[in-house]
Design an enzyme around this catalytic site. Structure first.
Site, PDB file in Angstrom:
ATOM      1  N   SER A  18     -22.994  25.269  14.730  1.00 24.09           N
ATOM      2  CA  SER A  18     -23.707  25.289  13.442  1.00 24.09           C
ATOM      3  C   SER A  18     -25.138  24.790  13.591  1.00 24.09           C
ATOM      4  O   SER A  18     -25.397  23.816  14.303  1.00 24.09           O
ATOM      5  CB  SER A  18     -23.004  24.380  12.422  1.00 24.09           C
ATOM      6  OG  SER A  18     -21.728  24.867  12.099  1.00 24.09           O
ATOM      7  N   ASP A  63     -16.615  21.540  -1.736  1.00 22.18           N
ATOM      8  CA  ASP A  63     -16.833  22.988  -1.821  1.00 22.18           C
ATOM      9  C   ASP A  63     -17.925  23.168  -2.864  1.00 22.18           C
ATOM     10  O   ASP A  63     -17.734  22.806  -4.038  1.00 22.18           O
ATOM     11  CB  ASP A  63     -15.530  23.682  -2.247  1.00 22.18           C
ATOM     12  CG  ASP A  63     -15.698  25.188  -2.327  1.00 22.18           C
ATOM     13  OD1 ASP A  63     -16.800  25.659  -2.684  1.00 22.18           O
ATOM     14  OD2 ASP A  63     -14.719  25.897  -2.043  1.00 22.18           O
ATOM     15  N   VAL A  64     -19.058  23.725  -2.471  1.00 24.68           N
ATOM     16  CA  VAL A  64     -20.202  23.784  -3.396  1.00 24.68           C
ATOM     17  C   VAL A  64     -20.007  24.788  -4.533  1.00 24.68           C
ATOM     18  O   VAL A  64     -20.844  24.862  -5.441  1.00 24.68           O
ATOM     19  CB  VAL A  64     -21.537  24.069  -2.664  1.00 24.68           C
ATOM     20  CG1 VAL A  64     -21.883  22.942  -1.705  1.00 24.68           C
ATOM     21  CG2 VAL A  64     -21.497  25.420  -1.943  1.00 24.68           C
ATOM     22  N   ILE A  91     -25.924  25.964   4.059  1.00 24.45           N
ATOM     23  CA  ILE A  91     -24.720  26.604   3.530  1.00 24.45           C
ATOM     24  C   ILE A  91     -25.041  28.012   3.056  1.00 24.45           C
ATOM     25  O   ILE A  91     -26.040  28.217   2.353  1.00 24.45           O
ATOM     26  CB  ILE A  91     -24.171  25.775   2.346  1.00 24.45           C
ATOM     27  CG1 ILE A  91     -23.600  24.442   2.861  1.00 24.45           C
ATOM     28  CG2 ILE A  91     -23.135  26.560   1.557  1.00 24.45           C
ATOM     29  CD1 ILE A  91     -23.188  23.489   1.755  1.00 24.45           C
ATOM     30  N   ALA A  94     -21.185  35.109   2.145  1.00 20.60           N
ATOM     31  CA  ALA A  94     -20.996  36.401   1.470  1.00 20.60           C
ATOM     32  C   ALA A  94     -19.763  37.033   2.110  1.00 20.60           C
ATOM     33  O   ALA A  94     -19.490  36.785   3.289  1.00 20.60           O
ATOM     34  CB  ALA A  94     -22.205  37.300   1.649  1.00 20.60           C
ATOM     35  N   TYR A 155     -28.021  43.051   6.203  1.00 15.90           N
ATOM     36  CA  TYR A 155     -28.146  41.704   5.628  1.00 15.90           C
ATOM     37  C   TYR A 155     -27.906  41.761   4.115  1.00 15.90           C
ATOM     38  O   TYR A 155     -27.420  40.809   3.514  1.00 15.90           O
ATOM     39  CB  TYR A 155     -29.511  41.097   5.968  1.00 15.90           C
ATOM     40  CG  TYR A 155     -29.538  39.593   5.885  1.00 15.90           C
ATOM     41  CD1 TYR A 155     -28.695  38.807   6.675  1.00 15.90           C
ATOM     42  CD2 TYR A 155     -30.400  38.936   5.017  1.00 15.90           C
ATOM     43  CE1 TYR A 155     -28.720  37.427   6.597  1.00 15.90           C
ATOM     44  CE2 TYR A 155     -30.436  37.557   4.939  1.00 15.90           C
ATOM     45  CZ  TYR A 155     -29.591  36.808   5.727  1.00 15.90           C
ATOM     46  OH  TYR A 155     -29.618  35.436   5.645  1.00 15.90           O
ATOM     47  N   LYS A 162     -31.090  34.789  -0.267  1.00 15.60           N
ATOM     48  CA  LYS A 162     -32.113  33.962   0.398  1.00 15.60           C
ATOM     49  C   LYS A 162     -33.434  34.001  -0.374  1.00 15.60           C
ATOM     50  O   LYS A 162     -34.173  33.008  -0.402  1.00 15.60           O
ATOM     51  CB  LYS A 162     -32.317  34.420   1.849  1.00 15.60           C
ATOM     52  CG  LYS A 162     -31.128  34.135   2.769  1.00 15.60           C
ATOM     53  CD  LYS A 162     -30.754  32.673   2.818  1.00 15.60           C
ATOM     54  CE  LYS A 162     -29.801  32.364   3.954  1.00 15.60           C
ATOM     55  NZ  LYS A 162     -29.217  31.008   3.832  1.00 15.60           N
ATOM     56  N   LEU A 194     -20.957  30.871  13.498  1.00 18.77           N
ATOM     57  CA  LEU A 194     -19.794  31.407  12.772  1.00 18.77           C
ATOM     58  C   LEU A 194     -20.247  32.364  11.656  1.00 18.77           C
ATOM     59  O   LEU A 194     -19.711  33.457  11.502  1.00 18.77           O
ATOM     60  CB  LEU A 194     -19.033  30.229  12.166  1.00 18.77           C
ATOM     61  CG  LEU A 194     -17.635  30.478  11.606  1.00 18.77           C
ATOM     62  CD1 LEU A 194     -16.710  30.959  12.715  1.00 18.77           C
ATOM     63  CD2 LEU A 194     -17.094  29.207  10.967  1.00 18.77           C
TER      64      LEU A 194
HETATM   65  P1  NAD Z   1     -22.287  28.135   9.996  1.00 21.52           P
HETATM   66  O1  NAD Z   1     -21.173  29.070   9.702  1.00 21.52           O
HETATM   67  O2  NAD Z   1     -22.131  27.217  11.121  1.00 21.52           O
HETATM   68  O3  NAD Z   1     -22.692  27.315   8.695  1.00 21.52           O
HETATM   69  C1  NAD Z   1     -22.486  27.785   7.377  1.00 21.52           C
HETATM   70  C2  NAD Z   1     -21.850  26.658   6.623  1.00 21.52           C
HETATM   71  O4  NAD Z   1     -21.671  27.014   5.244  1.00 21.52           O
HETATM   72  C3  NAD Z   1     -20.458  26.291   7.167  1.00 21.52           C
HETATM   73  O5  NAD Z   1     -20.444  24.932   7.526  1.00 21.52           O
HETATM   74  C4  NAD Z   1     -19.540  26.528   5.981  1.00 21.52           C
HETATM   75  O6  NAD Z   1     -18.474  25.604   5.918  1.00 21.52           O
HETATM   76  C5  NAD Z   1     -20.506  26.325   4.825  1.00 21.52           C
HETATM   77  N1  NAD Z   1     -19.975  26.871   3.575  1.00 21.52           N
HETATM   78  C6  NAD Z   1     -19.681  28.160   3.281  1.00 21.52           C
HETATM   79  N2  NAD Z   1     -19.170  28.238   2.041  1.00 21.52           N
HETATM   80  C7  NAD Z   1     -19.155  26.962   1.534  1.00 21.52           C
HETATM   81  C8  NAD Z   1     -18.747  26.388   0.308  1.00 21.52           C
HETATM   82  N3  NAD Z   1     -18.235  27.133  -0.691  1.00 21.52           N
HETATM   83  N4  NAD Z   1     -18.893  25.046   0.147  1.00 21.52           N
HETATM   84  C9  NAD Z   1     -19.412  24.281   1.124  1.00 21.52           C
HETATM   85  N5  NAD Z   1     -19.807  24.765   2.315  1.00 21.52           N
HETATM   86  C10 NAD Z   1     -19.673  26.094   2.513  1.00 21.52           C
HETATM   87  O7  NAD Z   1     -23.558  29.108  10.243  1.00 21.52           O
HETATM   88  P2  NAD Z   1     -25.113  28.777  10.390  1.00 21.52           P
HETATM   89  O8  NAD Z   1     -25.693  29.994  10.990  1.00 21.52           O
HETATM   90  O9  NAD Z   1     -25.314  27.446  11.001  1.00 21.52           O
HETATM   91  O10 NAD Z   1     -25.593  28.758   8.870  1.00 21.52           O
HETATM   92  C11 NAD Z   1     -26.243  27.653   8.270  1.00 21.52           C
HETATM   93  C12 NAD Z   1     -27.383  28.149   7.395  1.00 21.52           C
HETATM   94  O11 NAD Z   1     -28.389  28.702   8.217  1.00 21.52           O
HETATM   95  C13 NAD Z   1     -26.992  29.236   6.401  1.00 21.52           C
HETATM   96  O12 NAD Z   1     -27.683  29.036   5.194  1.00 21.52           O
HETATM   97  C14 NAD Z   1     -27.503  30.489   7.102  1.00 21.52           C
HETATM   98  O13 NAD Z   1     -27.753  31.545   6.190  1.00 21.52           O
HETATM   99  C15 NAD Z   1     -28.776  29.944   7.683  1.00 21.52           C
HETATM  100  N6  NAD Z   1     -29.402  30.763   8.734  1.00 21.52           N
HETATM  101  C16 NAD Z   1     -28.650  31.189   9.773  1.00 21.52           C
HETATM  102  C17 NAD Z   1     -29.250  31.976  10.758  1.00 21.52           C
HETATM  103  C18 NAD Z   1     -28.448  32.502  11.918  1.00 21.52           C
HETATM  104  O14 NAD Z   1     -28.865  33.503  12.532  1.00 21.52           O
HETATM  105  N7  NAD Z   1     -27.343  31.897  12.280  1.00 21.52           N
HETATM  106  C19 NAD Z   1     -30.618  32.314  10.666  1.00 21.52           C
HETATM  107  C20 NAD Z   1     -31.344  31.829   9.586  1.00 21.52           C
HETATM  108  C21 NAD Z   1     -30.721  31.058   8.609  1.00 21.52           C
END
Ligand code: NAD
Length: 255
Positions: A18, A63-64, A91, A94, A155, A162, A194
């Site tokens: 993460s 849970d948000v 967080i 989709a 996306y 976003k 993930l």
């Molecule tokens: P990740 O899956 O590790 O993290 C996403 C988190 O959202 C998880 O910990 C999950 O438990 C949490 N989540 C989902 N639904 C939830 C709910 N109802 N209540 C509470 N928590 C909830 O993946 P990541 O890539 O680390 O994503 C983190 C952030 O970074 C996200 O906003 C993602 O859009 C953003 N992001 C990711 C990337 C990428 O390429 N991985 C790029 C830019 C931005």
């Protein structure tokens, strides 16, 4: 150390891939005391040992999608901490079906869920955190992606979520700024996690990014963590309402 004596709540660690985990590790290395939230039992099993490895036992459910759980999170946090220097919102969600094919086919429920969990949650968490943040002139940081600004294949509804998230950052900034609290977003390049695994064709995105970005490589957890520390620390004391790109420069390209 940039975060010595500072207290930060991290929402969004699912596992050691993460983005929030990279941020947590760097904040810890800079002296911060950390608390974590998790949305369900299966994520708790992964988050608790990670939190403990950084000396944190403050690991709370939230849970948000539930106002009651957000209320309970901050009620519990307030029992332990009298103030908050940082809130990390990392967080997004989709349904997989929405992250492939044509955007025009987005369902009403799919739209509502993506916007609720990925954008409204920042507003909901920040509102509950406001009194704790105000007492320490803290900072809020959320994670966004280039799909808010430009159209990227698959996306889809997450791009709209976003865009709403980035606009929420701007609207929150003056609300909180009166108390010296800052709100910013970090727009990360594509990274293997993930969540990103749920985006159809994500491997192609990674490959394309590494080939075309000015820095000719993909974004790393360390890249993101360094800028996150900047945005959460006094180094960025005059910065609020911004979206800072950490993407090897990809967003500047026209062709
Ligand atoms: P990740 O899956 O590790 O993290 C996403 C988190 O959202 C998880 O910990 C999950 O438990 C949490 N989540 C989902 N639904 C939830 C709910 N109802 N209540 C509470 N928590 C909830 O993946 P990541 O890539 O680390 O994503 C983190 C952030 O970074 C996200 O906003 C993602 O859009 C953003 N992001 C990711 C990337 C990428 O390429 N991985 C790029 C830019 C931005």
């Amino acid at each position: 150390m940039l975060m010595q004596g500072k207290r930060v709540l991290i929402c969004g660690v699912a596992n050691d891939h993460s983005i929030a985990w990279s941020i947590a590790q760097r904040l810890h290395a800079e002296g911060a005391e950390l608390a974590f939230s998790y949305p369900n039992d299966s994520i708790e099993k992964r988050v608790r040992p990670l939190a403990e490895s950084l000396g944190s036992s403050l690991v709370l459910p939230c849970d948000v999608g539930s106002d009651a759980e957000i209320d309970a999170l901050f009620a519990e946090l307030g029992e332990h901490w009298d103030g908050l220097d940082g809130l990390v919102h990392s967080i997004a969600f989709a349904s997989r079906d929405e992250l492939k094919g044509r955007f025009i086919d987005t369902t009403r429920d799919g739209f509502r869920l993506a916007l609720d969990v990925s954008a409204y949650s920042l507003v909901a968490l920040t509102r509950r955190a406001e009194p704790l943040l105000a007492s320490r002139r803290g900072a809020v940081l959320t994670l966004t992606y280039f799909g808010a600004e430009k159209v990227l294949p698959n996306y889809n509804v997450m791009g709209i979520a976003k865009a709403a998230l980035e606009s929420s950052v701007r609207y929150l900034a003056p609300d909180l700024g009166a108390a010296g609290v800052r709100v910013n977003a970090l727009s990360a390049g594509p990274m293997r996690t993930l969540s990103s695994a749920g985006i159809s064709g994500f491997k192609t995105m990674l490959h394309h990014h590494a080939e075309r970005a000015p820095l000719r490589r993909n974004t790393t957890g360390d890249d993101v963590a360094g800028t996150a520390v900047y945005l959460l620390s006094d180094l960025s004391g005059g910065v609020t309402g911004e979206v800072v790109h950490v993407d090897g420069g990809y967003n500047i390209l026209g062709m």
